[in-house]
Design a protein around this motif. Structure first.
Motif, PDB file in Angstrom:
ATOM      1  N   LYS A 226     -23.942   9.514 -31.109  1.00 13.24           N
ATOM      2  CA  LYS A 226     -23.594   9.903 -32.473  1.00 13.24           C
ATOM      3  C   LYS A 226     -22.649   8.896 -33.134  1.00 13.24           C
ATOM      4  O   LYS A 226     -22.780   8.609 -34.336  1.00 13.24           O
ATOM      5  CB  LYS A 226     -22.941  11.289 -32.480  1.00 13.24           C
ATOM      6  N   VAL A 227     -21.689   8.384 -32.382  1.00 10.60           N
ATOM      7  CA  VAL A 227     -20.652   7.531 -32.997  1.00 10.60           C
ATOM      8  C   VAL A 227     -21.031   6.051 -33.000  1.00 10.60           C
ATOM      9  O   VAL A 227     -20.337   5.243 -33.610  1.00 10.60           O
ATOM     10  CB  VAL A 227     -19.283   7.713 -32.309  1.00 10.60           C
ATOM     11  N   TYR A 228     -22.130   5.690 -32.318  1.00 10.71           N
ATOM     12  CA  TYR A 228     -22.596   4.302 -32.338  1.00 10.71           C
ATOM     13  C   TYR A 228     -24.015   4.243 -32.902  1.00 10.71           C
ATOM     14  O   TYR A 228     -24.981   4.000 -32.176  1.00 10.71           O
ATOM     15  CB  TYR A 228     -22.560   3.699 -30.938  1.00 10.71           C
ATOM     16  N   PRO A 229     -24.181   4.479 -34.194  1.00  8.09           N
ATOM     17  CA  PRO A 229     -25.513   4.392 -34.798  1.00  8.09           C
ATOM     18  C   PRO A 229     -25.914   2.934 -35.025  1.00  8.09           C
ATOM     19  O   PRO A 229     -25.084   2.020 -34.929  1.00  8.09           O
ATOM     20  CB  PRO A 229     -25.322   5.111 -36.137  1.00  8.09           C
ATOM     21  N   HIS A 230     -27.197   2.703 -35.313  1.00  6.24           N
ATOM     22  CA  HIS A 230     -27.590   1.387 -35.819  1.00  6.24           C
ATOM     23  C   HIS A 230     -26.896   1.185 -37.169  1.00  6.24           C
ATOM     24  O   HIS A 230     -26.557   2.155 -37.866  1.00  6.24           O
ATOM     25  CB  HIS A 230     -29.105   1.315 -36.058  1.00  6.24           C
ATOM     26  N   SER A 231     -26.706  -0.065 -37.561  1.00  7.32           N
ATOM     27  CA  SER A 231     -26.138  -0.321 -38.878  1.00  7.32           C
ATOM     28  C   SER A 231     -26.739  -1.584 -39.472  1.00  7.32           C
ATOM     29  O   SER A 231     -27.188  -2.484 -38.753  1.00  7.32           O
ATOM     30  CB  SER A 231     -24.610  -0.446 -38.807  1.00  7.32           C
ATOM     31  N   VAL A 232     -26.762  -1.621 -40.790  1.00  9.41           N
ATOM     32  CA  VAL A 232     -27.268  -2.784 -41.535  1.00  9.41           C
ATOM     33  C   VAL A 232     -26.216  -3.153 -42.556  1.00  9.41           C
ATOM     34  O   VAL A 232     -25.802  -2.325 -43.370  1.00  9.41           O
ATOM     35  CB  VAL A 232     -28.604  -2.466 -42.253  1.00  9.41           C
ATOM     36  N   GLY A 233     -25.778  -4.407 -42.495  1.00 10.72           N
ATOM     37  CA  GLY A 233     -24.736  -4.863 -43.410  1.00 10.72           C
ATOM     38  C   GLY A 233     -24.966  -6.290 -43.858  1.00 10.72           C
ATOM     39  O   GLY A 233     -26.093  -6.809 -43.750  1.00 10.72           O
ATOM     40  N   ASP A 234     -23.925  -6.928 -44.339  1.00  9.04           N
ATOM     41  CA  ASP A 234     -24.055  -8.289 -44.870  1.00  9.04           C
ATOM     42  C   ASP A 234     -24.557  -9.277 -43.820  1.00  9.04           C
ATOM     43  O   ASP A 234     -25.243 -10.240 -44.148  1.00  9.04           O
ATOM     44  CB  ASP A 234     -22.699  -8.764 -45.411  1.00  9.04           C
ATOM     45  N   GLY A 235     -24.194  -9.038 -42.566  1.00  7.10           N
ATOM     46  CA  GLY A 235     -24.576  -9.985 -41.517  1.00  7.10           C
ATOM     47  C   GLY A 235     -25.964  -9.782 -40.965  1.00  7.10           C
ATOM     48  O   GLY A 235     -26.490 -10.661 -40.284  1.00  7.10           O
TER      49      GLY A 235
ATOM     50  N   ALA B 107     -25.282   3.148 -42.064  1.00  4.79           N
ATOM     51  CA  ALA B 107     -25.558   3.654 -40.722  1.00  4.79           C
ATOM     52  C   ALA B 107     -26.931   4.311 -40.667  1.00  4.79           C
ATOM     53  O   ALA B 107     -27.361   4.976 -41.619  1.00  4.79           O
ATOM     54  CB  ALA B 107     -24.480   4.648 -40.309  1.00  4.79           C
ATOM     55  N   PHE B 108     -27.599   4.150 -39.527  1.00  2.03           N
ATOM     56  CA  PHE B 108     -28.914   4.754 -39.309  1.00  2.03           C
ATOM     57  C   PHE B 108     -28.931   5.394 -37.914  1.00  2.03           C
ATOM     58  O   PHE B 108     -29.021   4.688 -36.911  1.00  2.03           O
ATOM     59  CB  PHE B 108     -30.020   3.703 -39.445  1.00  2.03           C
ATOM     60  N   PRO B 109     -28.834   6.721 -37.858  1.00  2.00           N
ATOM     61  CA  PRO B 109     -28.808   7.411 -36.559  1.00  2.00           C
ATOM     62  C   PRO B 109     -30.157   7.391 -35.861  1.00  2.00           C
ATOM     63  O   PRO B 109     -31.205   7.130 -36.478  1.00  2.00           O
ATOM     64  CB  PRO B 109     -28.384   8.837 -36.925  1.00  2.00           C
ATOM     65  N   TYR B 110     -30.134   7.695 -34.575  1.00  2.00           N
ATOM     66  CA  TYR B 110     -31.356   7.648 -33.772  1.00  2.00           C
ATOM     67  C   TYR B 110     -31.409   8.754 -32.717  1.00  2.00           C
ATOM     68  O   TYR B 110     -32.325   8.777 -31.895  1.00  2.00           O
ATOM     69  CB  TYR B 110     -31.439   6.291 -33.050  1.00  2.00           C
ATOM     70  N   ALA B 111     -30.448   9.671 -32.723  1.00  2.00           N
ATOM     71  CA  ALA B 111     -30.302  10.607 -31.607  1.00  2.00           C
ATOM     72  C   ALA B 111     -30.935  11.972 -31.833  1.00  2.00           C
ATOM     73  O   ALA B 111     -30.800  12.863 -30.988  1.00  2.00           O
ATOM     74  CB  ALA B 111     -28.820  10.788 -31.279  1.00  2.00           C
TER      75      ALA B 111
END
Length: 223
Positions: free
Chosen positions: A94-103, A37-41
Motif C-alpha cells: 500500500k505505501v510503495y505504489p508505482h509512481s510517474v513523475g518528472d524523471g 501514484a498508481f496502486p497495484y495491490a
C-alpha cells in the motif's frame, strides 16, 4: 546466492516490512513530490485480509485449547508476530505504489522491488493482460535476443513497458543481464498507460524545445 547473501536479503525484507507498517500507520506513502501514484495491490488485498482475520481468530483459540502455559505463551508470541508480519506485507504494497513523475516511471513491489526507468529509456507502453507461470514476484522470460522482466501480483501483469535499448535493472533475478521489456501489475492499467504516454509526449516536447534553443544559440554565436 550464498547463505550470507540470503540472510542479508531476509533481514532487509524483514526491516522493510516493519518500516512499511510504520508508514502505513502514519499514512505516509513513499511517493516523490509532484509524482502521481498508481496502486497495484487490489487483487491480493482480499486474500491477505482473509489470512489476517483467520490468524486473529486462531490466536485466542489456540490459547484457550492448550493446557500448557509455556506452550501458550510461545504460540501467542509466534501468532502475534505472524499476524503483524502479514499486516506489514499488506502495508508494504500500500505505501510503495508505482509512481510517474518528472524523471519517468518508478516500479515498486512492496519494499523489495524499486526500479526507476527514465523517460528517455521508454519506447512504448501498452495495456496487455498476461498470466505468468509460478508464484514469484519477479519473473524473467527470454525469447531469442529479447528478455522481459515481469513484476507480478497474483501471477499476472497488465502493463507492458517496451524499452528503447536493453537496460540493466537492479533486480537480482536478472543476474545483471540487460532487459528489453518491463511488465508490471496495476489496479488501473489504462490510467497508468495514459499517464505514461502523456509523460512521454511532454518529454519529447521538452527535448525538441531544448534542441531548438541550442540551435538558435549556436546560430547566434556563429553570427
Amino acid at each position: 546466492m550464498t547463505v550470507v547473501g540470503l540472510l542479508r536479503k531476509a533481514v532487509a525484507f524483514e526491516v522493510g516490512m516493519w518500516r512499511s507498517l510504520g508508514r502505513w500507520v502514519r499514512r505516509r506513502p513513499d511517493v516523490p513530490a509532484g509524482a502521481d501514484a498508481f496502486p497495484y495491490a487490489s487483487a491480493v488485498t482480499p486474500v491477505l485480509w482473509t489470512f489476517v482475520v483467520l490468524s486473529a481468530i486462531e490466536i485466542p483459540l489456540v490459547d484457550w485449547l492448550l493446557p500448557w502455559r509455556s506452550a501458550r505463551i510461545a504460540l501467542l508470541v509466534v501468532g502475534v508476530y505472524g499476524l503483524l508480519w502479514m499486516i506489514g506485507l499488506l502495508a508494504s504494497m500500500k505505501v510503495y505504489p508505482h509512481s510517474v513523475g518528472d524523471g519517468g516511471l518508478r516500479v515498486r513491489s512492496g519494499s523489495s522491488v524499486d526500479v526507476s526507468v527514465p523517460w528517455e529509456e521508454i519506447a512504448a507502453v501498452r495495456v496487455r493482460r498476461r498470466s505468468v507461470e509460478g508464484s514469484r514476484t519477479v519473473v524473467v522470460e527470454e525469447e531469442g535476443e529479447r528478455r522481459a522482466v515481469s513484476v507480478t501480483v497474483m501471477s499476472s501483469t497488465q502493463v507492458d513497458v517496451e524499452l528503447r535499448t536493453p537496460l540493466v535493472l537492479p533486480l537480482a533475478r536478472t543476474h545483471g543481464r540487460p532487459v528489453t521489456e518491463l511488465r508490471l501489475a496495476a489496479d488501473d492499467p489504462a490510467a497508468l498507460v495514459r499517464r505514461l504516454r502523456a509523460g512521454l509526449a511532454g518529454h519529447a516536447a521538452r527535448d525538441e524545445a531544448a534542441r531548438t534553443d541550442a540551435a538558435a544559440r549556436a546560430d547566434g554565436d556563429a553570427r
